[in-house]
Write an enzyme that holds these catalytic residues in place. Structure first.
Site, short mmCIF file in Angstrom:
data_model
loop_
_atom_site.label_atom_id
_atom_site.label_comp_id
_atom_site.label_asym_id
_atom_site.label_seq_id
_atom_site.Cartn_x
_atom_site.Cartn_y
_atom_site.Cartn_z
NE ARG A 152 -6.59 22.71 122.42
CZ ARG A 152 -6.68 22.97 123.73
NH1 ARG A 152 -5.98 22.24 124.59
NH2 ARG A 152 -7.46 23.94 124.16
CG LEU A 208 5.99 27.07 128.95
CD1 LEU A 208 6.66 28.30 129.56
CD2 LEU A 208 5.15 27.50 127.74
CB CYS A 221 11.26 39.10 139.74
SG CYS A 221 10.79 39.85 141.32
CB THR A 252 -3.30 30.03 134.66
OG1 THR A 252 -1.98 29.64 134.29
CG2 THR A 252 -3.32 30.42 136.13
CG HIS A 284 -2.92 35.84 133.21
ND1 HIS A 284 -3.61 34.79 133.75
CD2 HIS A 284 -2.12 35.30 132.27
CE1 HIS A 284 -3.24 33.66 133.18
NE2 HIS A 284 -2.34 33.94 132.26
CB ILE A 302 1.60 27.77 124.83
CG1 ILE A 302 0.78 28.83 125.59
CG2 ILE A 302 3.09 28.12 124.92
CD1 ILE A 302 1.07 28.90 127.07
CB CYS A 333 15.29 40.50 143.63
SG CYS A 333 14.68 40.22 141.95
CG HIS A 391 -5.02 24.87 136.03
ND1 HIS A 391 -5.42 23.69 135.44
CD2 HIS A 391 -3.76 25.10 135.58
CE1 HIS A 391 -4.45 23.23 134.66
NE2 HIS A 391 -3.44 24.08 134.73
#
Length: 358
Positions: free
Chosen positions: A205, A267, A112, A45, A68, A180, A101, A48
């Site tokens: 990889r 995913l 959520c 992310t 993050h 991942i 919620c 990006h």
């Protein structure tokens, strides 16, 4: 520098790149903690955001701090915080949920409807300090290396996906050998899968996936899955599929090679317009489940206990560098010649106040 400012990697303009610049230190609310960041990791992310692709242009606010994935030390707690104290080494869940919620009230925070992403919808952890609700903080354990907690967010994506179905004795196909997908291969094998086959086009990889325990790696430019299944003695297809690539061709390849009644977890984000073979899905009775984020806090607990029980994913961290060299870290991720990249924030005193890099 006692100017109430800190270093942060900021999306300074609506263009490719990030700028390392001085911004205001965030204030701590009643139920918040302030974390002095030790280490962060670069996520897809973040790539990006760095490249400023179409998704980023419609999602990220100019002036926002990215990041993050992190680990750090609590240096301040709000007056309403319980269970954490100054000096605790922590990581944290990157989705700030509403708490109101239906899913939040039922204990399914991962679903959520109003979740806000750290470093996506609000300022992130690519900074000297991060302020986050105490309800999003996860404590570390001294028997687990600190840098591992910097990748608990993507490790959690892999864990949530891989453990969404029973793995014991199953034959597992993973499409996409990004970090991942590679961690998911290690988890699947640790959880008792018989064969774990992972596909990609990137040899670097695929080799990394082999190091982390994949039974068989497949470069789809050189081999086909039916031939690999025959080699492994598989007669009816894969029991479990984990789609991590976001490529429509990979998803359809998976659908075509699943056993009847097989289970697929998605995913990887498919692009709009990517089509699938619905007839095969229906006629073969395939089960497909979308995966988002991590279960809070079930996934986090399983990550911790798997590492304590002997799961070793340390090889997924291939690059460690000072935050001053962040461009090299992004270049490594973009090139595909890396696993996870760790950025160290603990040596910032030598930076000059004017240092910026767009």
């Amino acid at each position: 520098m006692n100017d109430n400012k800190m270093w942060a990697l900021v999306k300074e303009s609506a263009a490719p790149g990030l700028a390392l610049k001085r911004v205001e230190i965030p204030e701590v609310g009643t139920n918040d903690v302030k974390i002095k960041i030790h280490k962060t990791a670069i996520c897809g992310t973040d790539v990006h955001i760095y490249q400023w692709n179409e998704w980023a242009q419609h999602t990220i606010a100019v002036g926002q701090t990215a990041g993050h994935e992190y680990v750090g030390e609590i240096v301040e707690v709000g007056p309403g915080v319980q269970g954490f104290k100054v000096g605790d080494i922590v990581s944290g869940e990157g989705h700030i949920t509403c708490g109101k919620c239906r899913n939040c009230l039922e204990g399914h925070k991962e679903n959520c409807k109003d979740a806000k992403g750290v470093g996506v919808n609000r300022n992130g952890c690519f900074a000297e300090y991060l302020v986050i609700p105490a309800s999003n903080v996860w404590p570390t354990k001294p028997n687990i290396p600190e840098e591992m907690y910097a990748i608990f967010d993507p490790f959690g994506n892999a864990t949530h996906t891989a453990l969404s179905y029973d793995m014991l004795g199953e034959d597992v196909l993973i499409t996409g050998a990004g970090p991942i997908g590679i961690m998911a291969a290690a988890i699947a094998k640790f959880a008792g899968a018989r064969h774990v086959v992972i596909t990609d086009l990137n040899e670097y990889r695929l080799e990394l996936a082999k190091k982390l325990g994949a039974t068989r790696t497949v470069n789809l430019t050189k081999e086909k899955l039916p031939d690999v299944m025959a080699e492994l003695g598989m007669k009816e297809g894969f029991d479990v599929g984990l789609e991590m690539s976001g490529a429509g061709s990979a998803l359809n390849d998976m659908i075509a090679n699943m056993k009847h009644g097989g289970n697929i977890a998605l995913l990887g984000l498919q692009k709009p317009g990517n089509g699938v073979n619905w007839e095969t899905i229906i006629w073969n009775g395939l089960n497909i489940r979308g995966i988002y984020g991590r279960k809070v806090w079930d996934t986090w607990y399983k990550m911790t206990t798997m590492l304590e029980a002997g799961l070793d994913i340390s090889a997924i961290i291939t690059h460690r560098m000072n935050i001053k060299d962040y461009k090299k870290g992004f270049d490594a991720m973009i090139s595909g010649q890396s696993g996870k990249v760790i950025l160290n924030w603990e040596d910032l005193d030598k930076l000059e106040p004017q240092s910026q890099d767009c």
